[in-house]
Design a protein around this motif. Structure first.
Motif, short mmCIF file in Angstrom:
data_model
loop_
_atom_site.label_atom_id
_atom_site.label_comp_id
_atom_site.label_asym_id
_atom_site.label_seq_id
_atom_site.Cartn_x
_atom_site.Cartn_y
_atom_site.Cartn_z
N PRO A 286 0.29 4.75 -8.07
CA PRO A 286 -0.99 4.04 -7.78
C PRO A 286 -1.29 2.92 -8.81
O PRO A 286 -1.79 1.76 -8.51
CB PRO A 286 -1.96 4.88 -7.79
CG PRO A 286 -1.54 6.15 -8.70
CD PRO A 286 -0.18 6.16 -8.50
N GLU B 216 1.10 4.10 -2.81
CA GLU B 216 0.63 5.64 -2.46
C GLU B 216 1.77 6.32 -2.97
O GLU B 216 1.78 7.78 -3.27
CB GLU B 216 0.77 5.48 -0.79
CG GLU B 216 0.36 7.27 -0.30
CD GLU B 216 0.41 7.24 1.27
OE1 GLU B 216 0.40 8.35 1.71
OE2 GLU B 216 0.19 6.15 1.66
N ASP C 187 0.83 -1.16 -0.08
CA ASP C 187 -0.09 -0.16 0.07
C ASP C 187 0.92 1.17 0.04
O ASP C 187 0.59 2.15 -0.52
CB ASP C 187 -0.68 -0.07 1.13
CG ASP C 187 -1.95 -0.80 1.05
OD1 ASP C 187 -2.31 -1.56 -0.20
OD2 ASP C 187 -2.75 -1.40 2.12
N GLU C 188 2.14 1.22 0.83
CA GLU C 188 2.68 2.42 0.83
C GLU C 188 3.51 2.61 -0.56
O GLU C 188 3.33 3.63 -0.99
CB GLU C 188 3.72 2.21 1.91
CG GLU C 188 4.69 3.46 2.09
CD GLU C 188 5.81 3.43 3.03
OE1 GLU C 188 6.37 4.58 3.30
OE2 GLU C 188 6.25 2.21 3.12
#
Length: 441
Positions: free
Chosen positions: A47, A43, A39-40
Motif C-alpha cells: 500500500p 493492493e 491501484d492494483e
C-alpha cells in the motif's frame, strides 16, 4: 514528457541504483487504464508503493525477492526490468555520432549486470548468461542450422507470439537475444539503426546469439526525445493473451477485462453480469479473480455462448459462474437484482453498425437500469460509439448517472469507458413518469 515525470522517474531509479536488492520495474498498460494498474500494484505489492505514472506505462521499485508479486498483476500487458535511464544530447548534423552515443550508453550502464542477473533468476533461464567467446563459437553454427531446420514448425497460423520462454532453454544454451527500439520525437536516425548499434555492442560485450524471432531475451530501447530507457523484458508474451483459447471476431483482451471489472468496485457476494459476453473474456477474468462474487455471462448469439463455454472448459478448477443464452433487451432478472453489469458494447466496426446502435443502445441501457440494484448498482460499459452512448444516456438520465468517463486507446482505436451509478428512482416510477410525459404531449 513533463519535467515532473522526468524528475520523479530519475529519483525512483536512483533509489534502486543505490540498493542492490531493489529493481526498477516498468509495466505497460492500455492507455487510459493507468490508474487501475496503480491501484492494483498498491493492493497486491504494497500500500506504500511509490508509483510513477506515464502514458501507457507505470514505474515502481520492488525488492527482487518480491518479484513474484509483480508477475501476479492482471491489469498490465508487459513487464520490464529497467537497466538504465539516461538523457542524451543528440548531434543534429551527424547521425553516426548519435549511434556512437547509444553504443557508449551500453558500455557505461552500471546496472546492466545486476538487472541481467535478476532477469535470469526471474525467468529461470538455465543457460549461459555470460558465455565465453569460445562458448559462442562452439554453438552458433549449430544454433543457426537447428533454427533453419525448425523454422516451419515454429509458424502457427494466426499467432503473433515472438520469442520463446527462457525457462524452456537448456543448461548449455548460449543466450539468444534481440534489441527492439521504439522512438517518440524527430531524430536523424532510424529505430532499426539504433537496434543494430546497441545489439552489436551487446554482442561484443557478452557473446550472445542474435535471433530476431526466437530470442530468449528482448532488450527494449525506448527513446522519448532525449530520454533513453533500456528495459529487459521478463514476460515471454503479453499477459493479455491469457485464458482465451477460442477467439471470436471481437474477443476482448484479458487485461482490459480485468480493468473493467476493477472499475465496478466488486464486493464479496456481488452478482456481476456481462450481458454481451462474446468469447467470455470478462466472465472468465471475473471468475478467476473475484472468487467471492458470482459471475454470469450471456449473449444472444448461440455461437458466442458456445465459444465462452469452450474457453471456460479449457481452464482448470471450478468457478462460481454461469453462462446463459438470452436477449439483452429482455434479461431473465427481476427488477433491482444485479449488483454490477460489466460489458463490451457492440460498436459498429467489427460487429453491428453505428446506425443500429442509435436505437439499440437506448433499449440496452434501459434494460440494464431495470435489472441493476436501485441506488447501489454499477454499470461499466466499454464502447467505441460515443455518439450512440450519449443519446442513450440522455434517455436514461433519471435512472443512471455518469460517475466517471475514461478515454482509452486499444490497438490504435480510441474508445470510452463509462462508469454509471444507479439512482434512487425505481423503474416503475420511471415508467410512470415516461407514460405521463407521453400522454401530455
Amino acid at each position: 514528457m513533463s519535467e515532473e515525470f522526468k524528475c520523479d522517474l530519475e529519483r525512483l531509479f536512483d533509489i534502486s541504483t543505490n540498493d542492490s536488492d531493489l529493481l526498477t520495474v516498468q509495466t505497460t498498460v492500455d492507455t487510459g487504464f493507468e490508474w487501475q494498474a496503480v491501484d492494483e500494484c498498491k493492493e497486491k505489492i504494497s500500500p506504500h508503493l511509490r508509483v510513477v505514472k506515464d502514458r501507457g506505462k507505470i514505474f515502481f521499485n520492488v525488492n527482487s525477492k518480491d518479484f513474484s508479486k509483480v508477475r501476479k498483476l492482471r491489469s498490465v500487458d508487459n513487464i520490464y526490468v529497467v537497466a538504465s535511464i539516461q538523457y542524451l544530447t543528440y548531434n543534429t548534423e551527424n547521425a553516426d555520432t548519435n549511434l556512437t552515443l547509444f553504443k557508449e550508453s551500453v558500455k557505461t550502464c552500471s546496472q546492466l549486470k545486476k538487472c541481467l542477473n535478476a532477469w535470469k533468476e526471474i525467468t529461470r533461464f538455465p543457460g549461459k548468461l555470460y558465455p565465453t567467446l569460445e562458448d559462442y563459437q562452439n554453438v552458433v553454427e549449430i544454433y543457426k542450422a537447428k533454427k533453419e531446420q525448425n523454422k516451419n514448425d515454429d509458424k502457427v497460423p494466426g499467432s503473433k507470439k515472438r520469442g520463446c520462454d527462457p525457462k524452456l532453454g537448456e543448461e548449455n544454451d548460449v543466450l539468444s537475444f534481440r534489441v527492439s527500439c521504439e522512438r517518440t520525437g524527430t531524430h536523424n536516425f532510424e529505430s532499426s539503426q539504433v537496434a543494430c548499434a546497441v545489439g552489436g555492442q551487446m554482442q561484443d560485450l557478452y557473446h550472445w546469439i542474435v535471433d530476431l524471432t526466437s530470442y530468449q531475451l528482448e532488450v527494449l530501447y525506448k527513446i522519448t526525445h532525449g530520454q533513453v530507457i533500456m528495459g529487459l523484458r521478463v514476460t515471454p508474451e503479453s499477459l493479455h493473451r491469457r485464458n482465451i483459447k477460442y477467439f471470436g471476431p471481437t474477443t476482448l483482451r484479458a487485461t482490459i477485462a480485468y480493468n473493467l471489472l476493477s472499475l465496478a468496485d466488486p464486493k464479496p457476494g456481488d452478482i456481476i453480469v456481462d450481458p454481451m459476453c462474446g468469447g467470455g473474456s470478462i466472465p472468465i477474468e471475473g471468475a478467476l479473480e473475484l472468487r467471492h462474487s458470482f459471475i454470469i455471462g450471456g449473449d444472444n448469439h448461440e455461437k458466442a455462448v458456445a465459444r465462452s463455454r469452450l474457453n471456460f472448459e479449457a481452464l482448470e478448477g471450478s468457478f462460481k459462474s454461469d453462462l446463459i443464452r438470452w436477449d439483452v433487451m429482455q434479461l431473465p432478472f427481476k427488477n433491482s437484482y444485479v449488483d454490477a453489469f460489466v460489458t463490451d458494447m457492440p460498436f459498429g466496426k467489427r460487429m453491428g453498425s453505428m446506425f443500429d446502435n442509435r436505437v439499440l443502445y437506448k433499449k440496452y441501457l434501459l434494460e440494464l437500469a431495470r435489472t441493476v440494484r436501485v441506488q447501489h448498482g454499477r454499470l461499466v460499459l466499454l464502447t467505441y460509439d460515443r455518439r450512440s452512448m450519449v443519446g442513450a444516456l440522455q434517455v436514461a438520465k433519471n435512472l443512471l448517472k455518469v460517475k466517471k468517463m475514461l478515454g482509452v486507446s486499444m490497438g490504435g482505436l480510441n474508445a470510452a469507458v463509462y462508469l454509471l451509478k444507479r439512482t434512487k428512482l425505481t423503474y416503475e416510477q420511471f415508467q410512470l413518469s415516461a407514460n405521463n410525459v407521453t400522454k401530455s404531449s
